[in-house]
Design a protein around this motif. Structure first.
Motif, short mmCIF file in Angstrom:
data_model
loop_
_atom_site.label_atom_id
_atom_site.label_comp_id
_atom_site.label_asym_id
_atom_site.label_seq_id
_atom_site.Cartn_x
_atom_site.Cartn_y
_atom_site.Cartn_z
N GLY A 1 0.84 -1.12 0.00
CA GLY A 1 -0.13 -0.07 0.02
C GLY A 1 0.83 1.43 -0.11
N LEU A 2 1.79 1.35 0.99
CA LEU A 2 2.71 2.32 0.87
C LEU A 2 3.25 2.43 -0.60
CD1 LEU A 2 4.90 2.31 4.15
CD2 LEU A 2 3.33 4.11 3.31
N LEU A 3 3.87 1.60 -1.10
CA LEU A 3 4.69 1.53 -2.37
C LEU A 3 3.93 2.24 -3.50
CD1 LEU A 3 7.24 0.54 -4.08
CD2 LEU A 3 5.89 -1.37 -4.56
N THR A 4 2.52 1.76 -3.40
CA THR A 4 1.66 2.13 -4.49
C THR A 4 0.67 3.32 -4.14
OG1 THR A 4 -0.19 0.70 -3.58
CG2 THR A 4 1.25 -0.14 -5.41
N THR A 5 0.61 3.93 -2.82
CA THR A 5 -0.30 5.23 -2.78
C THR A 5 0.53 6.35 -2.39
OG1 THR A 5 -0.85 4.17 -0.62
CG2 THR A 5 -2.23 3.59 -2.47
N SER A 6 1.89 6.15 -1.52
CA SER A 6 2.43 7.29 -0.98
C SER A 6 3.29 7.97 -1.70
CB SER A 6 3.28 6.63 0.27
OG SER A 6 3.89 7.69 0.95
N SER A 7 2.82 9.22 -1.48
CA SER A 7 3.73 10.22 -2.43
C SER A 7 5.13 10.78 -1.74
CB SER A 7 3.17 11.48 -2.62
OG SER A 7 2.65 12.15 -1.36
N THR A 8 5.49 9.99 -0.38
CA THR A 8 6.66 10.37 0.34
C THR A 8 7.39 9.31 0.63
OG1 THR A 8 5.39 10.35 2.57
CG2 THR A 8 5.41 12.51 1.40
N MET B 1 19.48 -8.11 -1.69
CA MET B 1 20.44 -8.46 -0.63
C MET B 1 19.88 -7.59 0.53
SD MET B 1 22.22 -10.50 -1.95
CE MET B 1 23.43 -10.77 -0.93
N GLY B 2 19.20 -6.36 0.54
CA GLY B 2 18.84 -5.75 1.53
C GLY B 2 17.89 -4.37 0.63
N TRP B 3 17.38 -3.84 1.73
CA TRP B 3 16.34 -2.52 1.30
C TRP B 3 16.32 -1.60 2.26
CZ3 TRP B 3 11.32 -1.85 3.57
CH2 TRP B 3 11.08 -2.88 4.57
N SER B 4 15.90 -0.58 1.87
CA SER B 4 15.60 0.48 2.93
C SER B 4 14.25 1.37 2.42
CB SER B 4 16.77 1.62 2.68
OG SER B 4 16.55 2.27 1.33
N LEU B 5 13.56 1.99 3.44
CA LEU B 5 12.28 2.53 3.26
C LEU B 5 12.39 3.82 3.85
CD1 LEU B 5 9.24 3.23 2.55
CD2 LEU B 5 8.88 2.01 4.58
N TRP B 6 12.51 5.09 2.93
CA TRP B 6 12.51 6.35 3.52
C TRP B 6 11.29 7.07 3.40
CZ3 TRP B 6 17.46 7.97 5.27
CH2 TRP B 6 18.72 7.07 4.94
N THR B 7 11.15 8.28 4.20
CA THR B 7 10.03 9.08 4.07
C THR B 7 10.69 10.51 3.66
OG1 THR B 7 8.72 7.85 5.60
CG2 THR B 7 8.14 10.15 4.95
N VAL B 8 10.50 10.88 2.43
CA VAL B 8 10.85 12.07 2.05
C VAL B 8 9.90 13.11 1.90
CG1 VAL B 8 12.33 13.01 -0.02
CG2 VAL B 8 12.76 10.76 0.62
N TYR B 9 10.07 14.27 2.46
CA TYR B 9 9.26 15.46 2.32
C TYR B 9 9.97 16.61 1.67
CZ TYR B 9 7.16 12.88 6.26
OH TYR B 9 6.52 11.89 7.08
N LEU B 10 9.42 16.99 0.53
CA LEU B 10 10.17 18.04 -0.09
C LEU B 10 9.66 19.32 -0.02
CD1 LEU B 10 10.21 16.24 -3.73
CD2 LEU B 10 12.17 16.51 -1.78
N HIS C 1 5.11 17.78 4.55
CA HIS C 1 5.78 17.19 5.93
C HIS C 1 4.72 17.13 7.04
CE1 HIS C 1 8.56 17.54 9.75
NE2 HIS C 1 8.40 16.18 9.14
N GLU C 2 4.51 18.37 7.32
CA GLU C 2 3.37 18.42 8.34
C GLU C 2 2.00 17.65 8.39
OE1 GLU C 2 2.66 22.89 8.69
OE2 GLU C 2 4.56 23.18 9.44
N ARG C 3 1.63 17.63 7.08
CA ARG C 3 0.34 16.81 6.55
C ARG C 3 0.62 15.31 7.02
NH1 ARG C 3 -0.19 17.39 1.34
NH2 ARG C 3 0.88 15.35 1.07
N GLU C 4 1.76 15.03 6.52
CA GLU C 4 2.01 13.32 6.69
C GLU C 4 2.44 13.02 8.23
OE1 GLU C 4 1.69 10.83 4.44
OE2 GLU C 4 0.80 12.29 3.06
N ALA C 5 3.15 13.96 8.69
CA ALA C 5 3.42 13.63 10.23
C ALA C 5 2.22 13.48 11.04
CB ALA C 5 4.46 14.85 10.90
N ALA C 6 1.29 14.34 10.85
CA ALA C 6 -0.04 14.33 11.43
C ALA C 6 -0.65 13.00 11.16
CB ALA C 6 -0.92 15.60 11.11
N ALA C 7 -0.67 12.57 9.80
CA ALA C 7 -1.56 11.33 9.38
C ALA C 7 -0.77 10.02 9.94
CB ALA C 7 -1.46 11.41 7.92
N THR C 8 0.56 10.21 10.03
CA THR C 8 1.49 9.14 10.68
C THR C 8 1.09 8.95 12.18
OG1 THR C 8 3.13 9.26 9.02
CG2 THR C 8 3.57 8.11 11.14
#
Length: 142
Positions: free
Chosen positions: A53-60, A75-84, A89-96
């Protein structure tokens, strides 16, 4: 060839998600906090669905995988949350924060899950709120 050049970083696809969850479970196999918060590895369909769901719907959300150049094996992976920008940032932080007010059904210890994410939210408010990462990054790179 150096060890670093034998790997490449690539975007993750929805088909990669079960492999990423397996790698995650192997990396944290004996991690008590992970088991307390998210339950046992046999309950991973929820995690697979959540990450897809994150991969297909999140803009961040920015997923990257490290892939062996010769075999194609992940071999490995990472998940970053990037706010431009600050507004995103404020909207996504509140939703999280809102999402993390409820522990997942698979949590072995819902109280530990909630305590952990309350502490994360407090640190985010103290150290990140009002500081747009792209602005800080641009200042650093100049």
């Amino acid at each position: 060839m150096s060890r670093l050049s034998s790997f490449s970083l690539q975007p993750v696809t929805a088909e990669d998600i079960p492999t990423l969850v397996r790698i995650h479970d192997e990396a944290f196999e004996n991690d008590k906090l992970m088991h307390l918060m998210y339950g046992s590895p046999d309950q991973r369909e929820d995690m697979i669905g959540f990450l897809r769901g994150l991969l297909t719907t999140s803009s961040t959300a920015l997923f990257l995988k490290a892939t062996d150049r010769k075999t194609g094996e992940i071999m490995g992976w990472s998940l970053w949350t990037v706010y431009l920008d600050q507004k995103t940032h404020e909207r996504e932080a509140a939703a999280t924060e809102e999402r993390q007010k409820t522990a997942p059904d698979t949590a072995g210890n819902p109280a530990a899950f909630l305590d952990f994410y309350r502490a994360v939210a407090a640190r985010r408010r103290k150290w990140i709120t009002g500081k747009c990462a792209s602005r800080e990054l641009n200042r650093f790179l100049r």
